[in-house]
Design a protein around this motif. Sequence first.
Motif, PDB file in Angstrom:
ATOM      1  N   ARG A  10       0.925  -1.292   0.052  1.00  0.00           N
ATOM      2  CA  ARG A  10       0.036  -0.041   0.107  1.00  0.00           C
ATOM      3  C   ARG A  10       0.721   1.184   0.111  1.00  0.00           C
ATOM      4  N   GLU A  11       2.203   1.114   0.418  1.00  0.00           N
ATOM      5  CA  GLU A  11       3.038   2.362   0.459  1.00  0.00           C
ATOM      6  C   GLU A  11       3.500   2.630  -0.874  1.00  0.00           C
ATOM      7  N   LEU A  12       3.388   1.909  -2.055  1.00  0.00           N
ATOM      8  CA  LEU A  12       3.956   1.860  -3.193  1.00  0.00           C
ATOM      9  C   LEU A  12       3.169   2.684  -4.041  1.00  0.00           C
ATOM     10  N   GLN A  13       3.539   3.670  -4.909  1.00  0.00           N
ATOM     11  CA  GLN A  13       2.581   4.223  -5.852  1.00  0.00           C
ATOM     12  C   GLN A  13       2.164   3.289  -6.903  1.00  0.00           C
ATOM     13  N   GLY A  14       1.150   3.643  -7.719  1.00  0.00           N
ATOM     14  CA  GLY A  14       0.440   2.656  -8.668  1.00  0.00           C
ATOM     15  C   GLY A  14       1.346   2.051  -9.378  1.00  0.00           C
ATOM     16  N   GLY A  15       1.927   2.845 -10.266  1.00  0.00           N
ATOM     17  CA  GLY A  15       2.943   2.406 -11.423  1.00  0.00           C
ATOM     18  C   GLY A  15       3.963   1.149 -10.843  1.00  0.00           C
ATOM     19  N   LEU A  16       4.756   1.522  -9.448  1.00  0.00           N
ATOM     20  CA  LEU A  16       5.348   0.587  -8.984  1.00  0.00           C
ATOM     21  C   LEU A  16       4.776  -0.699  -8.546  1.00  0.00           C
ATOM     22  N   LYS A  17       3.482  -0.465  -8.010  1.00  0.00           N
ATOM     23  CA  LYS A  17       2.464  -1.963  -7.673  1.00  0.00           C
ATOM     24  C   LYS A  17       2.460  -2.917  -8.857  1.00  0.00           C
ATOM     25  N   LEU A  18       2.248  -2.095 -10.105  1.00  0.00           N
ATOM     26  CA  LEU A  18       2.075  -2.871 -11.277  1.00  0.00           C
ATOM     27  C   LEU A  18       3.603  -3.530 -11.735  1.00  0.00           C
ATOM     28  N   ARG A  19       4.451  -3.214 -11.126  1.00  0.00           N
ATOM     29  CA  ARG A  19       5.975  -3.826 -11.712  1.00  0.00           C
ATOM     30  C   ARG A  19       6.160  -4.714 -10.707  1.00  0.00           C
ATOM     31  N   VAL A  20       5.464  -4.596  -9.468  1.00  0.00           N
ATOM     32  CA  VAL A  20       5.843  -5.768  -8.492  1.00  0.00           C
ATOM     33  C   VAL A  20       4.850  -6.991  -9.105  1.00  0.00           C
ATOM     34  N   LEU A  21       3.711  -6.944  -9.516  1.00  0.00           N
ATOM     35  CA  LEU A  21       3.133  -7.871 -10.179  1.00  0.00           C
ATOM     36  C   LEU A  21       3.676  -8.216 -11.221  1.00  0.00           C
ATOM     37  N   LEU A  22       4.427  -7.555 -12.167  1.00  0.00           N
ATOM     38  CA  LEU A  22       5.090  -8.100 -13.457  1.00  0.00           C
ATOM     39  C   LEU A  22       6.353  -8.955 -12.609  1.00  0.00           C
ATOM     40  N   ALA A  23       7.023  -8.474 -11.675  1.00  0.00           N
ATOM     41  CA  ALA A  23       8.132  -9.451 -10.927  1.00  0.00           C
ATOM     42  C   ALA A  23       7.659 -10.681 -10.556  1.00  0.00           C
ATOM     43  N   GLN A  24       6.191 -10.708  -9.577  1.00  0.00           N
ATOM     44  CA  GLN A  24       5.618 -11.668  -9.420  1.00  0.00           C
ATOM     45  C   GLN A  24       5.349 -12.827 -10.442  1.00  0.00           C
ATOM     46  N   ALA A  25       4.961 -12.577 -11.616  1.00  0.00           N
ATOM     47  CA  ALA A  25       4.676 -13.253 -12.658  1.00  0.00           C
ATOM     48  C   ALA A  25       5.958 -13.953 -13.194  1.00  0.00           C
ATOM     49  N   ILE A  26       7.043 -13.105 -13.213  1.00  0.00           N
ATOM     50  CA  ILE A  26       8.251 -13.831 -13.686  1.00  0.00           C
ATOM     51  C   ILE A  26       9.161 -14.596 -12.613  1.00  0.00           C
ATOM     52  N   PHE A  27       8.710 -14.669 -11.426  1.00  0.00           N
ATOM     53  CA  PHE A  27       9.561 -15.320 -10.594  1.00  0.00           C
ATOM     54  C   PHE A  27       9.221 -16.715 -10.511  1.00  0.00           C
ATOM     55  N   GLY A  28      10.374 -17.559 -10.174  1.00  0.00           N
ATOM     56  CA  GLY A  28      10.007 -19.040  -9.973  1.00  0.00           C
ATOM     57  C   GLY A  28      10.000 -19.724 -11.121  1.00  0.00           C
ATOM     58  N   LYS A  29      10.519 -19.435 -12.289  1.00  0.00           N
ATOM     59  CA  LYS A  29      10.794 -20.232 -13.428  1.00  0.00           C
ATOM     60  C   LYS A  29       9.584 -20.963 -13.995  1.00  0.00           C
ATOM     61  N   PRO A  30       8.462 -20.139 -14.137  1.00  0.00           N
ATOM     62  CA  PRO A  30       7.213 -20.816 -14.769  1.00  0.00           C
ATOM     63  C   PRO A  30       7.501 -21.616 -16.073  1.00  0.00           C
ATOM     64  N   GLU A  31       6.834 -22.616 -16.308  1.00  0.00           N
ATOM     65  CA  GLU A  31       7.008 -23.530 -17.711  1.00  0.00           C
ATOM     66  C   GLU A  31       6.270 -22.521 -18.795  1.00  0.00           C
ATOM     67  N   ALA A  32       5.076 -21.681 -18.508  1.00  0.00           N
ATOM     68  CA  ALA A  32       4.620 -20.763 -19.326  1.00  0.00           C
ATOM     69  C   ALA A  32       4.257 -19.697 -18.619  1.00  0.00           C
ATOM     70  N   LEU A  33       4.350 -18.440 -19.306  1.00  0.00           N
ATOM     71  CA  LEU A  33       4.217 -17.137 -18.864  1.00  0.00           C
ATOM     72  C   LEU A  33       3.296 -16.468 -19.904  1.00  0.00           C
TER      73      LEU A  33
END
Length: 535
Positions: free
Chosen positions: A154-177
């Motif tokens: 909640r302490e991050l700006q909206g644009g930075l929150k979306l970057r966190v969600l992008l990092a979440q998606a590519i973390f953990g070596k998914p088989e499909a992205l």
Amino acid sequence: MPNIQVTGVTKAYGSKKLFEDVNVSFSEGRRYGLTGPNGAGKSTFMKILAGELEPDAGSVSRPKKTSVLKQDQYAYEDVRVLDVILMGNKPLWDAMQEKEKVLALPEIGDAEGMRLGELEMVIAEEDGYTAEADAGDLLSGLGIPIEDHEKPMRELQGGLKLRVLLAQAIFGKPEALLLDEPTNNLDLDSIRWLERHLENYEGVLITISHDRHFLNAVCTHIADIDYNTIITYTGGYDDMVVAKSQVRSRVESENAEKQKKIAQLQDFIARFSAGTRASQVQSRKKQIEKLQLGDLKRSNIERPFIKFEQKRPSGKQTLTLEGLTKRWPERTVCENFDALVLKGEKVAIIGKSGLGKTTLCKMLMGEVEPDAGKITWGHEATVGYLAQDHRESIPDGTTAATWLHGFDEKAGNEEVRGLLGRMLFKGEEGMKPTEALSGGEGVRLVFAKLMLTKDNVLVLDEPTNHLDLESIVALGDALERYEGTCFVVSHDRDLISGFATRIWAFTEDGLIDFKGTYDEYFAKYGEQTGGKGKR
């Protein structure tokens, strides 16, 4: 193999059919760009791939470890930023959470001890012991400062929150992205970092993006939505455009040859059908039956026609900035900045998010007062403006045509209808209520207004937001041809490279005024717009 297989997928909304009996395979080790104009169904198809939306018919099989870029930036408000990333690897996160619960028990018996051993194995297999460091590297690569990693979302700006969600998606070596618009809210440095990261990704990647440079850099294939189906092309976006036009040109050419041959055969039949050459006439009729014309369905791709003109040119010295200074509590936007912009110069305003690009535009437009210094527009300068939050400039309770007409009451209905048509408002769409406009329609309506008012200066803040690739290409062409002066905020490198003759770059060291093209700027300053000097 961890492929994504689409079999017989059909999806329609009311009478509008988006896809019909689509059969396509997305293979491991390949990176696909999903393209098509606004309204073609890209995001709908992505949701079907992710299992978030059921097709009307058909099925999708996907790897068990499929990761999707989430769009809800408020879903994790009370969660530590690093933990949001770790949640991207569900097996790891579940094992870590269960391990904490077991360790918190007052007594740990044999069964709990065995369970701890099993959990440790899962954590080790999922690289859990370096997970926080790996997550931190992802966040830093996407431009999120280290001091923010321990904060709640909640302490991050909206644009930075979306970057966190992008990092979440590519973390953990998914088989499909599956990434829908991953470059939104990224600055140029972060986009380059993401490109390099995805180029090394070994699973199956499917991404939607309106950034042509990004698609060309990352994608090995393009899956293009057109003609109610999906056609896969090898190469990046530009390769697809060439291949697609070649296929259509070839079919058109073959059809022209066939039509010429058919005309000759029909002429023979007309001349000899009543005579003694009946067998030859029958032979010609059979030949006509065999000459089937190639299928040329109407493509749904449409490009607006954008042409910015001037009623009259401005004076030679279009804009003078003297000692311009603006500070916010958390950021100095500019300090004692001087610049003289001459008639016809085209300034691209670039830099990381949050450094002050929009503030500078608002100062140029008189919406924000500088703390010190002077902004002087030259003789006869008339300024047209597209704000980043452009929807606020279009009031509700009217129609697109009525709003447009208000800027030049002398303009005839035909002229207004013509402008709307060039911006893809066809027929009665010009009477669409303004509150019902999509993001892309809103931008195109403001373009129509700028084409009507014919200003000799344009200030465009993130004009490519909400536009599809065809519209962005049309905008680039229009800016290159425009004879006036312009100031354009953008993260789209192809667009900037095409029109800009001067760069104003927001960096950690201040605002740089570089007189030259973007390619020349990049050659001098390289990747790190945060620092001066060569790489």
